[in-house]
Design a protein around this motif. Structure first.
Motif, mmCIF file in Angstrom:
data_model
loop_
_atom_site.group_PDB
_atom_site.id
_atom_site.type_symbol
_atom_site.label_atom_id
_atom_site.label_comp_id
_atom_site.label_asym_id
_atom_site.label_seq_id
_atom_site.Cartn_x
_atom_site.Cartn_y
_atom_site.Cartn_z
ATOM 1 N N SER A 67 27.080 9.271 -3.968
ATOM 2 C CA SER A 67 26.188 8.267 -4.554
ATOM 3 C C SER A 67 26.269 8.236 -6.074
ATOM 4 C CB SER A 67 24.745 8.553 -4.140
ATOM 5 O OG SER A 67 24.269 9.739 -4.777
ATOM 6 N N GLY A 68 26.700 9.346 -6.677
ATOM 7 C CA GLY A 68 26.727 9.427 -8.130
ATOM 8 C C GLY A 68 25.439 9.982 -8.709
ATOM 9 N N ARG A 69 24.531 10.361 -7.835
ATOM 10 C CA ARG A 69 23.264 10.928 -8.296
ATOM 11 C C ARG A 69 23.245 12.429 -8.061
ATOM 12 N NH1 ARG A 69 18.827 6.304 -8.008
ATOM 13 N NH2 ARG A 69 17.586 7.961 -8.924
ATOM 14 N N THR A 71 20.819 16.332 -9.381
ATOM 15 C CA THR A 71 19.707 16.930 -10.118
ATOM 16 C C THR A 71 20.250 18.079 -10.962
ATOM 17 O OG1 THR A 71 19.169 18.372 -8.258
ATOM 18 C CG2 THR A 71 17.920 16.325 -8.428
ATOM 19 N N GLU A 97 24.040 15.001 -5.051
ATOM 20 C CA GLU A 97 23.342 14.399 -3.918
ATOM 21 C C GLU A 97 24.325 14.100 -2.792
ATOM 22 O OE1 GLU A 97 20.095 11.223 -4.340
ATOM 23 O OE2 GLU A 97 21.848 10.055 -3.708
ATOM 24 N N ASP A 121 16.339 14.261 -12.322
ATOM 25 C CA ASP A 121 17.258 13.371 -11.619
ATOM 26 C C ASP A 121 18.220 12.746 -12.625
ATOM 27 O OD1 ASP A 121 16.103 13.781 -9.105
ATOM 28 O OD2 ASP A 121 14.611 12.215 -9.438
ATOM 29 N N GLU A 123 22.271 10.570 -13.072
ATOM 30 C CA GLU A 123 23.285 9.727 -12.433
ATOM 31 C C GLU A 123 24.566 9.780 -13.246
ATOM 32 O OE1 GLU A 123 21.474 5.864 -12.269
ATOM 33 O OE2 GLU A 123 21.264 5.724 -14.429
ATOM 34 N N VAL A 124 25.673 9.602 -12.570
ATOM 35 C CA VAL A 124 26.975 9.757 -13.204
ATOM 36 C C VAL A 124 27.347 8.548 -14.052
ATOM 37 C CG1 VAL A 124 28.430 8.784 -11.343
ATOM 38 C CG2 VAL A 124 29.326 10.627 -12.782
ATOM 39 N N ARG A 125 28.052 8.844 -15.121
ATOM 40 C CA ARG A 125 28.750 7.877 -15.948
ATOM 41 C C ARG A 125 30.109 8.502 -16.226
ATOM 42 N NH1 ARG A 125 25.679 5.117 -14.120
ATOM 43 N NH2 ARG A 125 24.094 3.825 -15.068
ATOM 44 N N PHE A 138 26.677 13.033 -16.853
ATOM 45 C CA PHE A 138 25.454 12.547 -16.212
ATOM 46 C C PHE A 138 24.398 12.219 -17.259
ATOM 47 C CE2 PHE A 138 27.731 14.401 -12.825
ATOM 48 C CZ PHE A 138 27.265 13.828 -11.645
ATOM 49 N N VAL A 141 18.287 9.346 -14.750
ATOM 50 C CA VAL A 141 18.171 8.165 -13.897
ATOM 51 C C VAL A 141 17.223 7.181 -14.561
ATOM 52 C CG1 VAL A 141 17.313 7.319 -11.677
ATOM 53 C CG2 VAL A 141 18.719 9.373 -11.758
ATOM 54 N N ASP A 143 15.513 4.100 -13.251
ATOM 55 C CA ASP A 143 15.193 3.164 -12.165
ATOM 56 C C ASP A 143 14.450 1.949 -12.656
ATOM 57 O OD1 ASP A 143 16.405 4.486 -10.087
ATOM 58 O OD2 ASP A 143 14.665 5.734 -9.684
#
Length: 143
Positions: A67-69, A71, A97, A121, A123-125, A138, A141, A143
């Motif tokens: 998912s690219g997410r 922790t 994740e 949390d 997320e990937v870049r 990372f 996140v 949202d």
């Protein structure tokens, strides 16, 4: 809260070496996809990739896209780097994740280092590095 923002190392300073066991990871990153090595026989995830599964000793691998997410499992703030005294880097270990127990050693970026916490949390870049490769990093996140 400070005015410092964690950044990746300048791309030209980062070089990787690939081999048959790591090449699929780096090829996916070049395409801005995050994958992890998974045993094709027992399903155990492992990072970094190894020639055989530590659970069942199989040499069969698959590389599912994640998912690219994740922790933040652990981190350290580094102020200054050889030749780059003004840079601040947050080295981190990320729980990926959907790929437990695999973890990835990387950087957390685009955040005040004082705000990074275990359990955050992220997320990937993908950050461009030398020779046309991309490094997964990372950020928090949003949202």
């Amino acid at each position: 809260m400070s005015d410092i923002v964690a950044t990746p190392l300048p791309g030209e300073t980062v070089q990787i070496t690939t081999d048959p066991h790591t090449e699929p990871f780096w090829q996916a990153a070049k395409e801005e996809r995050l994958v992890a090595c998974q045993c094709a026989d027992c399903g155990h995830f492992r990072m970094p990739p190894t020639p055989f599964c530590p659970e069942c000793q199989s040499t069969e691998k698959k590389w599912p896209e994640l998912s690219g997410r994740g922790t933040v499992y652990s981190f350290a703030v580094v102020h200054g780097f050889p030749g780059l005294p003004d840079i601040t880097v947050v080295g981190a270990v990320i729980d990926l994740e959907g790929a437990a127990p695999a973890r990835l050693v990387t950087n957390v970026v685009d955040i005040d280092p004082d705000e990074v916490v275990i359990g955050m949390d992220v997320e990937v870049r993908f950050s461009p590095i030398s020779d046309g490769w991309k490094l997964p990093v990372f950020r928090p996140v949003t949202d």
